[in-house]
Design an enzyme around this catalytic site. Structure first.
Site, PDB file in Angstrom:
ATOM      1  N   ASP A 193       0.784  -1.231   0.000  1.00 13.94           N
ATOM      2  CA  ASP A 193       0.000   0.000   0.000  1.00 13.94           C
ATOM      3  C   ASP A 193       0.818   1.284   0.000  1.00 13.94           C
ATOM      4  O   ASP A 193       0.276   2.359   0.243  1.00 13.94           O
ATOM      5  CB  ASP A 193      -0.944   0.006   1.211  1.00 13.94           C
ATOM      6  CG  ASP A 193      -2.115  -0.935   1.017  1.00 13.94           C
ATOM      7  OD1 ASP A 193      -2.750  -0.888  -0.044  1.00 13.94           O
ATOM      8  OD2 ASP A 193      -2.391  -1.720   1.937  1.00 13.94           O
ATOM      9  N   ASP A 229      -7.362  -3.567  -4.956  1.00 13.06           N
ATOM     10  CA  ASP A 229      -6.854  -2.288  -4.445  1.00 13.06           C
ATOM     11  C   ASP A 229      -5.459  -1.961  -4.985  1.00 13.06           C
ATOM     12  O   ASP A 229      -5.070  -0.792  -5.083  1.00 13.06           O
ATOM     13  CB  ASP A 229      -6.763  -2.310  -2.912  1.00 13.06           C
ATOM     14  CG  ASP A 229      -7.929  -2.973  -2.214  1.00 13.06           C
ATOM     15  OD1 ASP A 229      -8.422  -3.995  -2.720  1.00 13.06           O
ATOM     16  OD2 ASP A 229      -8.312  -2.501  -1.133  1.00 13.06           O
TER      17      ASP A 229
END
Length: 404
Positions: free
Chosen positions: A116, A181
């Protein structure tokens, strides 16, 4: 620094100086939201800087702000929100605050144990570089891309999202889990090639986008949340969910990540396949029988108790921002119309917090992960981030300015 705060005034001047002239609804809604955001985000920043200690607010629940450490996946969104406040107002105070909240994330550029870092570093350092051209920020972005590149698995051709031996992920039997994501981290890779001249990062991003396009999507262009790959053969071992209602359901925020991510891939590559794919995923969302009239989706399009299921404002904010960008490439007014509708919905008392409430967060009613019992029907820092981004894009479109 050009601001958007006086956008409605500019519209008035262009329209004439008649005493009967009024700012359009679509112009005034930007100024109204900025005025509320200045109070709300200012209050949240004050709380986050109490005692001279810079902390990272993620949500507000049970009457208190929850703060996260720098290695949390949401750690870059509040710094990005402060940069967007600077962009919207031109007030240097916001830039000074944004810089403080950005530079506490310095160590993230070396983080290699999850994927991330694109969210964490590009939303903070990336916006700071774009708006203020701060020396050293470009180096942080390139180093972060180097760290993310260590997670590229050449056999399946993907960036591995989570380590399969950590925490709850270690209980799933995965080898190489990739979540939708991860498409949002590719902008970091494209930018790293732009800054460094090293095509490695660009090539990794394209390979990841291509394999994800092939494996993550169903015939109706809804997407799975998680695809697990075999590290030896590169084959798909399974398709499932971690945050959605069921393995075969359409987790709402995952669809939004896909639309936004593939639209960004088109921006950097010019490959029309990516824009076409984003449009197909958008079509699935807009045509789904469970999409509410106000375009603020339920947390999963297949959740069993609709309409008595939580909405996810963060999904709506992401979609709105993506749709404004899609409009610039397609000329299809549907995308701007739908984005405007979302902005109107999120600006209403149903979703935007009253001034002085919500712990200082701008928007209410987002969902983190229902299967994990985490952050259900609360404000989330990334909902505010993408909402402000949508306002910036809306303002530029309506002023006839390029988005980038």
């Amino acid at each position: 620094m050009k601001t958007l705060f006086k956008y409605a005034t500019v519209v008035l001047l262009l329209a004439g100086t008649s005493a009967c002239s009024q700012p359009s609804k679509r112009a005034s809604i930007i100024d109204e939201n900025i005025a509320v955001a200045e109070k709300q985000i200012g209050m949240l920043a004050d709380s986050s800087e109490t005692g001279g200690v810079i902390r990272i607010p993620s949500t507000w629940k049970n009457g208190r702000i929850d703060y996260v450490p720098v290695d949390d996946w949401v750690s870059g969104f509040f710094a990005g929100t402060l940069w967007y406040m600077y962009e919207l107002t031109g007030d240097e105070t916001w830039a000074a605050r944004a810089r403080k909240h950005t530079e506490i994330l310095d160590s993230v550029q070396y983080l290699q144990w999850h994927h991330d870092v694109g969210f964490m570093v590009y939303d903070s350092y990336g916006n700071g570089l774009r708006l203020k051209n701060i020396p050293g920020y470009e180096d942080v972005i390139v180093q972060t891309a180097k760290s993310l590149a260590t997670r590229f698995r050449p056999v399946p051709g993907v960036i591995q999202s989570w380590d399969a031996d950590r925490g709850w992920q270690g209980e799933r039997g995965w080898q190489c889990p990739v979540i939708i994501d991860n498409m949002m981290n590719l902008e970091l890779m494209f930018k790293a090639t732009e800054f460094s001249g090293d095509s490695t990062y660009y090539n990794i991003a394209v390979k990841h986008a291509d394999r994800t396009m092939k494996e993550h999507f169903r015939d109706d262009y809804s997407c799975y949340h998680v695809v697990d790959y075999d590290l030896t053969t590169g084959d798909v071992r399974g398709r499932c969910t971690a945050q959605g209602y069921a393995d075969d359901s359409a987790w709402a925020r995952g669809q939004a990540w896909a639309v936004y991510g593939y639209t960004a891939c088109y921006r950097y590559t010019g490959d029309k396949r990516y824009l076409d794919h984003a449009r197909k995923v958008a079509g699935f969302m807009l045509d789904d029988k469970n999409m509410p009239a106000d375009l603020v989706p339920y947390w999963d399009y297949d959740a069993p108790n609709i309409p008595n299921e939580p909405r996810d404002v963060s999904t709506a904010a992401i979609i709105a921002s993506a749709f404004y960008e899609m409009y610039t490439y397609t000329g299809d007014g549907l995308y701007k119309q739908k984005a405007d509708r979302i902005v109107e919905s999120l600006s209403s008392p149903a979703y935007r917090a009253p001034v002085g409430g919500n712990g200082g967060f701008l928007l209410m009613h987002s969902v983190g992960s229902i299967p994990h019992g985490s952050n259900i029907d609360v404000p989330l820092n990334y909902a505010d981030y993408y909402f402000l981004e949508a306002l910036i894009r809306k303002g530029r479109l309506e002023a006839g300015e390029p988005l980038f």
